[in-house]
Design a protein around this motif. Sequence first.
Motif, PDB file in Angstrom:
ATOM      1  N   LEU A 188       0.825  -1.221   0.000  1.00  0.00           N
ATOM      2  CA  LEU A 188       0.000   0.000   0.000  1.00  0.00           C
ATOM      3  C   LEU A 188       0.858   1.270   0.000  1.00  0.00           C
ATOM      4  O   LEU A 188       0.422   2.315  -0.499  1.00  0.00           O
ATOM      5  CB  LEU A 188      -0.933  -0.001   1.214  1.00  0.00           C
ATOM      6  CG  LEU A 188      -2.100  -1.000   1.131  1.00  0.00           C
ATOM      7  CD1 LEU A 188      -2.776  -1.138   2.489  1.00  0.00           C
ATOM      8  CD2 LEU A 188      -3.107  -0.573   0.070  1.00  0.00           C
ATOM      9  N   GLN A 229       1.182   3.045  -3.187  1.00  0.00           N
ATOM     10  CA  GLN A 229      -0.028   3.561  -3.820  1.00  0.00           C
ATOM     11  C   GLN A 229      -0.326   4.989  -3.371  1.00  0.00           C
ATOM     12  O   GLN A 229      -0.203   5.312  -2.182  1.00  0.00           O
ATOM     13  CB  GLN A 229      -1.229   2.667  -3.474  1.00  0.00           C
ATOM     14  CG  GLN A 229      -1.081   1.229  -3.979  1.00  0.00           C
ATOM     15  CD  GLN A 229      -0.944   1.164  -5.492  1.00  0.00           C
ATOM     16  OE1 GLN A 229      -1.671   1.828  -6.226  1.00  0.00           O
ATOM     17  NE2 GLN A 229       0.013   0.372  -5.964  1.00  0.00           N
ATOM     18  N   ALA A 270      -2.641   8.255  -2.394  1.00  0.00           N
ATOM     19  CA  ALA A 270      -3.796   8.319  -1.487  1.00  0.00           C
ATOM     20  C   ALA A 270      -5.111   8.163  -2.246  1.00  0.00           C
ATOM     21  O   ALA A 270      -6.095   7.639  -1.703  1.00  0.00           O
ATOM     22  CB  ALA A 270      -3.795   9.636  -0.720  1.00  0.00           C
ATOM     23  N   ASP A 271      -5.150   8.609  -3.499  1.00  0.00           N
ATOM     24  CA  ASP A 271      -6.404   8.498  -4.257  1.00  0.00           C
ATOM     25  C   ASP A 271      -6.389   7.327  -5.241  1.00  0.00           C
ATOM     26  O   ASP A 271      -7.222   7.247  -6.141  1.00  0.00           O
ATOM     27  CB  ASP A 271      -6.701   9.808  -5.006  1.00  0.00           C
ATOM     28  CG  ASP A 271      -5.714  10.061  -6.138  1.00  0.00           C
ATOM     29  OD1 ASP A 271      -4.635   9.416  -6.137  1.00  0.00           O
ATOM     30  OD2 ASP A 271      -6.011  10.897  -7.016  1.00  0.00           O
ATOM     31  N   ALA A 272      -5.461   6.418  -5.069  1.00  0.00           N
ATOM     32  CA  ALA A 272      -5.391   5.249  -5.953  1.00  0.00           C
ATOM     33  C   ALA A 272      -6.698   4.464  -5.871  1.00  0.00           C
ATOM     34  O   ALA A 272      -7.344   4.419  -4.828  1.00  0.00           O
ATOM     35  CB  ALA A 272      -4.223   4.369  -5.540  1.00  0.00           C
ATOM     36  N   ILE A 275      -8.281   1.232  -5.419  1.00  0.00           N
ATOM     37  CA  ILE A 275      -7.820  -0.031  -4.827  1.00  0.00           C
ATOM     38  C   ILE A 275      -9.012  -0.971  -4.651  1.00  0.00           C
ATOM     39  O   ILE A 275     -10.051  -0.592  -4.097  1.00  0.00           O
ATOM     40  CB  ILE A 275      -7.129   0.225  -3.467  1.00  0.00           C
ATOM     41  CG1 ILE A 275      -5.832   1.015  -3.689  1.00  0.00           C
ATOM     42  CG2 ILE A 275      -6.839  -1.095  -2.747  1.00  0.00           C
ATOM     43  CD1 ILE A 275      -5.178   1.522  -2.420  1.00  0.00           C
ATOM     44  N   LEU A 282      -5.727   0.066   5.236  1.00  0.00           N
ATOM     45  CA  LEU A 282      -6.422   0.531   4.025  1.00  0.00           C
ATOM     46  C   LEU A 282      -7.041   1.911   4.215  1.00  0.00           C
ATOM     47  O   LEU A 282      -7.248   2.648   3.236  1.00  0.00           O
ATOM     48  CB  LEU A 282      -7.507  -0.469   3.639  1.00  0.00           C
ATOM     49  CG  LEU A 282      -7.012  -1.836   3.136  1.00  0.00           C
ATOM     50  CD1 LEU A 282      -8.123  -2.875   3.193  1.00  0.00           C
ATOM     51  CD2 LEU A 282      -6.466  -1.717   1.710  1.00  0.00           C
ATOM     52  N   HIS A 306      -6.313   5.292   2.441  1.00  0.00           N
ATOM     53  CA  HIS A 306      -6.576   5.361   1.003  1.00  0.00           C
ATOM     54  C   HIS A 306      -8.057   5.683   0.780  1.00  0.00           C
ATOM     55  O   HIS A 306      -8.937   5.084   1.391  1.00  0.00           O
ATOM     56  CB  HIS A 306      -6.166   4.055   0.334  1.00  0.00           C
ATOM     57  CG  HIS A 306      -4.688   3.825   0.415  1.00  0.00           C
ATOM     58  ND1 HIS A 306      -3.810   4.285  -0.537  1.00  0.00           N
ATOM     59  CD2 HIS A 306      -3.935   3.251   1.378  1.00  0.00           C
ATOM     60  CE1 HIS A 306      -2.579   3.978  -0.177  1.00  0.00           C
ATOM     61  NE2 HIS A 306      -2.623   3.358   0.982  1.00  0.00           N
ATOM     62  N   LYS A 307      -8.285   6.633  -0.107  1.00  0.00           N
ATOM     63  CA  LYS A 307      -9.637   7.191  -0.229  1.00  0.00           C
ATOM     64  C   LYS A 307     -10.610   6.297  -0.980  1.00  0.00           C
ATOM     65  O   LYS A 307     -11.812   6.409  -0.797  1.00  0.00           O
ATOM     66  CB  LYS A 307      -9.558   8.546  -0.964  1.00  0.00           C
ATOM     67  CG  LYS A 307      -8.814   9.615  -0.192  1.00  0.00           C
ATOM     68  CD  LYS A 307      -8.702  10.867  -1.037  1.00  0.00           C
ATOM     69  CE  LYS A 307      -7.853  11.924  -0.356  1.00  0.00           C
ATOM     70  NZ  LYS A 307      -7.544  13.039  -1.266  1.00  0.00           N
ATOM     71  N   VAL A 331     -11.288   2.587  -1.703  1.00  0.00           N
ATOM     72  CA  VAL A 331     -11.040   1.160  -1.472  1.00  0.00           C
ATOM     73  C   VAL A 331     -12.372   0.415  -1.485  1.00  0.00           C
ATOM     74  O   VAL A 331     -13.333   0.825  -0.822  1.00  0.00           O
ATOM     75  CB  VAL A 331     -10.347   0.929  -0.109  1.00  0.00           C
ATOM     76  CG1 VAL A 331     -10.102  -0.567   0.109  1.00  0.00           C
ATOM     77  CG2 VAL A 331      -9.038   1.697  -0.026  1.00  0.00           C
TER      78      VAL A 331
END
Lengths: 297, 121
Positions: free
Chosen positions: A176, A179, A181-183, A185, A214, A217-218, A220
């Motif tokens: 992670l 990756q 933050a806006d990936a 996922i 997780l 991350h925005k 997911v």
Amino acid sequence: MRQSIDRRDFLKLAGLGGVVFASGLAGGAKFAGAAQDDFYFVQLSDTHWGFNGPVVNPDAGGTLPKAVAAVNSLEFEPDFIVFTGDLTHTTEDPKERRRRLAEFRDIVKGLKNKNVRFMPGEHDAALDNGQAWKEFFGPSFYSFDHKGVHFIAIDNVSDPAARIGEQQLAWLKSDLAKQAADARIVVFAHRPLFDLYPQWDWATRDGAQAIDLLMPHKNVTVFYGHIHQEHHQMTGHIAHHSAKSLIFPLPAPGSQPKRAPILWDPAQPYRGLGFRGVDAEVQKAEYEITEYPVRKA
Amino acid sequence: MRLERRRLLAAGIVTAAGAVFGASGLAQAKERVIRVTARKFAFLPREIRLKKGVPVVLEFVTADVVMGFNAPDFHVRADIIPGKVSRLRLVPDKTGTFVFLCDIFCGDGHEGMSGQIHVVA
């Protein structure tokens, strides 16, 4: 993009339009990643090859082949197919376990689309820590990228105590870290990562640690199996969607005293069984889920 | 972990990690002890009757394979290991009927391995 729009138009015209689930905190934020084609994949789960229980599924040997045929007959070819665990029904005999895994592998070789990803369930893997399963399908946890989405397969079943474990959590953290933050996922798991209903063992003992990793991350979304029914729940901004089984349905969480399979209804054969197509709209981080029956009514 | 422990302590419950007793039993010697035998694929007894607020010590044994005891409504669990005695102190903080189950996959039949705790006032 074109194929995705065509497919969605087709689904609507066919009365099959799915339910759209936005991922996380998208909320109109412009995705920084490169422009990507939308795409769709198919999720199958809990096929339990080797299960024997005529009152639950008198066509236990025929349901998986029917599902393979149904996937092959989809109007549009998916980019890939994923099986989210419990490919086989558990057996304490290691030889029989391998025989079931081999038969399962041979049946799904009939899928026209050869880009197939596999994951273990506790029925496949918990009695030998995933040893036999890995002989057939390779590593039990992994990640890959597809058209702008980062996919992560988490193994929360090879430990019979339903732990992801320190080693895998460290790998997840490291994966992670690469990756944005806006990936976009997408996580695949067998068991729910959250405490859906621990009274029926519908949980992962250290799943909260995976969710904590997780959370920064925005966007997911988690697709899982194990509970043999469609279920949708949020933990914060993370969406969790469980899939139907291809052997027998289970009752809604806590809806009855015991977690017992729902019996076969001869008037409605294959009721509650099925698989799903997931249309990924990468820019919006939206996933349109369309549920398909094993056999058309 | 600390937060979790505080939460459980607040509920009047101590987890296995904090409540596995030595052979001496020490201060808990007078507390009621209930022995639970786990085998493929059942707990004996399947029904455990307790009183709200009255501590008990659950004592687990098995001659089969590693199993688990989990009572999610009380946030307690314990490993059950062949050749060893596991102990768990429980102070029920609510009345009703609650499920306990094996939470370590132990074979074909594991999914039916459960029982009930009945807590009365």
